[in-house]
Design a protein around this motif. Structure first.
Motif, PDB file in Angstrom:
ATOM      1  N   MET A 104       0.813  -1.219   0.000  1.00  0.00           N
ATOM      2  CA  MET A 104       0.000   0.000   0.000  1.00  0.00           C
ATOM      3  C   MET A 104       0.845   1.268   0.000  1.00  0.00           C
ATOM      4  O   MET A 104       0.313   2.379  -0.037  1.00  0.00           O
ATOM      5  N   VAL A 105       2.171   1.118   0.065  1.00  0.00           N
ATOM      6  CA  VAL A 105       3.051   2.288   0.137  1.00  0.00           C
ATOM      7  C   VAL A 105       3.045   3.079  -1.170  1.00  0.00           C
ATOM      8  O   VAL A 105       2.919   4.305  -1.174  1.00  0.00           O
ATOM      9  N   SER A 106       3.196   2.387  -2.292  1.00  0.00           N
ATOM     10  CA  SER A 106       3.253   3.046  -3.590  1.00  0.00           C
ATOM     11  C   SER A 106       3.006   2.022  -4.682  1.00  0.00           C
ATOM     12  O   SER A 106       2.972   0.812  -4.425  1.00  0.00           O
ATOM     13  N   GLN A 107       2.860   2.511  -5.916  1.00  0.00           N
ATOM     14  CA  GLN A 107       2.634   1.609  -7.033  1.00  0.00           C
ATOM     15  C   GLN A 107       3.832   0.690  -7.248  1.00  0.00           C
ATOM     16  O   GLN A 107       3.681  -0.491  -7.592  1.00  0.00           O
ATOM     17  N   VAL A 108       5.036   1.208  -7.032  1.00  0.00           N
ATOM     18  CA  VAL A 108       6.241   0.390  -7.192  1.00  0.00           C
ATOM     19  C   VAL A 108       6.249  -0.738  -6.169  1.00  0.00           C
ATOM     20  O   VAL A 108       6.534  -1.894  -6.500  1.00  0.00           O
TER      21      VAL A 108
END
Length: 267
Positions: free
Chosen positions: A34-38
């Motif tokens: 959930m931190v980022s798309q990467v």
């Protein structure tokens, strides 16, 4: 963390992030996704989820009753968090969702139950909400004994396991609260034993035995009671023996329904 160190982890190569995530745990991977798309993309990598899947999974899947379809290791992992039938439907296998540790349930057909379920004393029936085609129903016996065994090579290493009898009682159940039963789980020289009762007895039936564990209701509509615990070690190929039997026979009892014995990591 990025503010304190000045490092933007989302700029790292996706493969590097996947390798780092594979050293965490399934719940942590889901949180990092959930931190980022990467991170979301890295968290879905086979590199990550292959780390959480048992190394002998191919052999286990060959024993499955139904073919297990999956398009990624992540999909396979979460599919295996729900029980699958193996060994001609006489056992079920699943992964503990939070750790990927291996768990099993031995069906009643895989157990030794008082004279191997002699028709006079036991019968095989089909019921709803069970993993197996048949369960064992106690008709009437004066001596209760249930035994099972499993080779620890099938389990996760360096893990403390607990063993549970999974059962139900019909409305007409009788004689299962008094006298109490004795349980034991044995692996090599280690023995874990307890005094228990499959049914809470009337106050007039309490004795000096007392008891260690109480019956617990499960989310699947069945009940369970702990039989004991044991630890697995690296390379250990011993056989764990599980047992529930009466301390004192001669008391008639009926209407116990046995689904099986479940072995899962202690929380």
């Amino acid at each position: 963390m990025a503010e304190r160190t000045g490092v933007d982890f989302s700029r790292l190569p996706e493969g590097c992030i996947s390798n780092v995530l594979s050293l965490t745990s399934p719940p942590e991977v889901c949180r990092f996704a959930m931190v980022s798309q990467v991170f979301f993309s890295a968290a879905a990598s086979d590199t990550v989820w292959e780390r959480f899947i048992p190394s002998d999974i191919d052999e286990i899947l060959l024993r499955a009753v139904d073919r297990i379809e999956f398009s990624s290791k992540r999909e396979l992992y979460f599919r295996l968090c729900n029980p699958i039938l193996i060994n001609d439907g006489k056992m079920s296998f699943f992964l503990e969702k939070s750790s990927g540790k291996k768990c099993y349930m031995l069906s009643a057909r895989q157990l030794s139950i008082t004279w191997t379920c002699t028709p006079r004393y036991w019968r095989w029936i089909s019921v709803d909400n069970t993993r197996f085609e048949e369960v064992a129903e106690l008709l009437n016996v004066c001596w209760l004994e249930i035994r099972g065994k499993l080779n620890t090579r099938q389990l996760s290493q360096h893990t403390r396991y607990a063993v549970y009898l999974v059962f139900n009682l019909s409305k007409a159940s009788y004689g299962l609260g008094h006298p109490p039963q004795e349980t034991s789980v044995k692996l090599g020289a280690h023995v874990s034993s307890h005094i228990t009762r499959l049914k809470t007895p009337l106050k007039t039936e309490y004795s000096a035995y007392g008891y260690d564990y109480e019956v617990v209701s499960r989310e699947d509509g069945w009940m369970e009671i702990e039989l004991g615990e044991f630890d697995t070690e690296c390379g250990d190929d011993g056989e764990v023996e599980m047992k529930l039997m009466e301390i004192k026979g001669g008391h008639w009892k009926r209407c116990l329904i046995v689904q099986g014995i479940e072995i899962r990591p202690r929380k």
